[in-house]
Motif scaffolding. Sequence first.
Motif, PDB file in Angstrom:
ATOM      1  N   LEU A 250       9.060   6.166   5.670  1.00 16.45           N
ATOM      2  CA  LEU A 250       8.630   5.186   6.656  1.00 16.45           C
ATOM      3  C   LEU A 250       8.182   3.936   5.895  1.00 16.45           C
TER       4      LEU A 250
ATOM      5  N   ARG B 246       0.854  -1.199   0.000  1.00 13.57           N
ATOM      6  CA  ARG B 246       0.000   0.000   0.000  1.00 13.57           C
ATOM      7  C   ARG B 246       0.882   1.239   0.000  1.00 13.57           C
TER       8      ARG B 246
ATOM      9  N   PHE C 119       5.407   5.156   3.195  1.00 10.43           N
ATOM     10  CA  PHE C 119       4.986   6.532   3.420  1.00 10.43           C
ATOM     11  C   PHE C 119       6.071   7.518   3.026  1.00 10.43           C
ATOM     12  N   PRO C 120       5.705   8.566   2.322  1.00  9.96           N
ATOM     13  CA  PRO C 120       6.638   9.666   2.099  1.00  9.96           C
ATOM     14  C   PRO C 120       6.563  10.605   3.308  1.00  9.96           C
ATOM     15  N   PRO C 121       7.425  11.617   3.384  1.00 11.06           N
ATOM     16  CA  PRO C 121       7.256  12.604   4.444  1.00 11.06           C
ATOM     17  C   PRO C 121       5.917  13.309   4.293  1.00 11.06           C
ATOM     18  N   VAL C 122       5.246  13.528   5.402  1.00 16.28           N
ATOM     19  CA  VAL C 122       3.952  14.216   5.368  1.00 16.28           C
ATOM     20  C   VAL C 122       4.126  15.521   6.129  1.00 16.28           C
TER      21      VAL C 122
ATOM     22  N   GLU D 110      -5.207  12.009   3.673  1.00 12.10           N
ATOM     23  CA  GLU D 110      -4.559  11.146   4.663  1.00 12.10           C
ATOM     24  C   GLU D 110      -3.953  11.962   5.791  1.00 12.10           C
TER      25      GLU D 110
ATOM     26  N   PHE E  33      -1.957  15.089   4.494  1.00  9.16           N
ATOM     27  CA  PHE E  33      -1.685  15.216   3.059  1.00  9.16           C
ATOM     28  C   PHE E  33      -2.936  14.772   2.307  1.00  9.16           C
TER      29      PHE E  33
ATOM     30  N   TYR F  67       1.156   5.331   0.377  1.00 10.14           N
ATOM     31  CA  TYR F  67       0.437   6.422   1.021  1.00 10.14           C
ATOM     32  C   TYR F  67       0.909   7.779   0.521  1.00 10.14           C
ATOM     33  N   ALA F  68       0.027   8.761   0.730  1.00  9.31           N
ATOM     34  CA  ALA F  68       0.281  10.168   0.420  1.00  9.31           C
ATOM     35  C   ALA F  68       0.879  10.308  -0.975  1.00  9.31           C
ATOM     36  N   GLY F  69       1.929  11.092  -1.121  1.00  5.30           N
ATOM     37  CA  GLY F  69       2.433  11.440  -2.455  1.00  5.30           C
ATOM     38  C   GLY F  69       2.976  10.277  -3.253  1.00  5.30           C
TER      39      GLY F  69
ATOM     40  N   ALA G 175       3.617  -1.264   3.839  1.00  2.80           N
ATOM     41  CA  ALA G 175       3.029   0.070   3.660  1.00  2.80           C
ATOM     42  C   ALA G 175       4.171   1.073   3.575  1.00  2.80           C
TER      43      ALA G 175
ATOM     44  N   ARG H 217       1.600   7.634  -4.126  1.00  2.00           N
ATOM     45  CA  ARG H 217       0.611   7.125  -5.056  1.00  2.00           C
ATOM     46  C   ARG H 217       0.858   7.658  -6.468  1.00  2.00           C
TER      47      ARG H 217
ATOM     48  N   GLY I 141      -5.816   3.692  -3.507  1.00  2.00           N
ATOM     49  CA  GLY I 141      -5.890   3.293  -2.107  1.00  2.00           C
ATOM     50  C   GLY I 141      -5.926   1.798  -1.877  1.00  2.00           C
ATOM     51  N   ASP I 142      -6.120   1.020  -2.933  1.00  2.00           N
ATOM     52  CA  ASP I 142      -6.173  -0.427  -2.742  1.00  2.00           C
ATOM     53  C   ASP I 142      -4.773  -1.011  -2.727  1.00  2.00           C
TER      54      ASP I 142
ATOM     55  N   ARG J  48     -10.405   5.558   2.041  1.00  2.00           N
ATOM     56  CA  ARG J  48     -10.919   4.211   2.370  1.00  2.00           C
ATOM     57  C   ARG J  48     -11.691   4.204   3.687  1.00  2.00           C
TER      58      ARG J  48
END
Lengths: 79, 255
Positions: A49, A6, A73-76, B163, B160, A8-10, A71, A12, A20-21, B236
């Motif tokens: 992460l 999965r 993750f980029p920096p948010v 999310e 973001f 997340y954020a950027g 999963a 994608r 999101g799937d 989601r």
Amino acid sequence: MNIEVRLYAGLRAESVRSSGDALSVPLAEGATLSDLLSHLGIQPDLVHLAIVNGRIHHDRAVRLADGDRVALFPPVGGG
Amino acid sequence: MSQTTRDELSDQERVRYARHLAVPDIGEDGQRRLKAARVLVVGLGGLGSPSSLYLAAAGVGTLGIVDSDVVAVSNLQRQILYGERRVGDPKTEAARDRLRDLNPFVHIEPFRLRFAGRDARRIAADYDVIVDGTDNLETRYLINDIALELSIPYAYGAVFQLEGQAALLCVSGGPCYRCLFPSPPPPESVRPAEETGILGVVPGVIGLLQATEVIRWVTKYAAATPSRLLVYDARRIEFLSIAIDANPACPSCGD
């Protein structure tokens, strides 16, 4: 083997638009987290992460196994 | 307001906080702890709006609020501290007025400045916990450094698009921000929220999770449970709850 991923954020937009799937990603046996990122075409320094089966992994050389759930993750930064 | 000692509740406060006092896990003891607490909210935007509103409503005794900006029309889609009439006013002034109106028993300490350098350290030294309402990574690393220096917890939140993430960091023995995000990413890889956008309800959810973490900390529930990173995906309508530990190799808090 297949890894469930999965993004997340950027991330994608950086890779497949997965809406999101989870993506099922086929990788060679013994592939690492690093291999997964290059397979997905994601720049390693964009991933802040990485969670594998619910645990944080800072070591990108960690070997993945069939059915692992990852999963990324980029920096948010927003607020 | 009747005169009471620092953490004693007046009759008016007992009426105001009746729903808290009725909750066995909060009660008189929890409410007095909230009254004695000094909480610093850094950034009064999408995250700082809901967190400061609910922390004030909950009866946190002293709320420091930091922001250097003025209210803009484009803020109003998510920054629920403000209304049309306050556009153009400093956020600290508009927020102070709104929070005082919401709960006059809370002492509001506004700081109209950018949270940086020596100012940041001087201000934070007077508080028990820092709430992250910032919109950039640089300030998050700074808050983390200061929280570690002062040995106070850091209620992290970030959003973001659809999310968001929240966690209580820098609790004794628990992880810090750098345990999760060891080094800042290349600046060009982080696009500002003006470009990427934010669904307004998302910082609402995350800001309230941060406020919840603060209340848990102040009322002593947080110490009893290990740290978790909550990831909220509004697309989601799903939460991910990830157990997080201190990283022994962390550049900030590691061995």
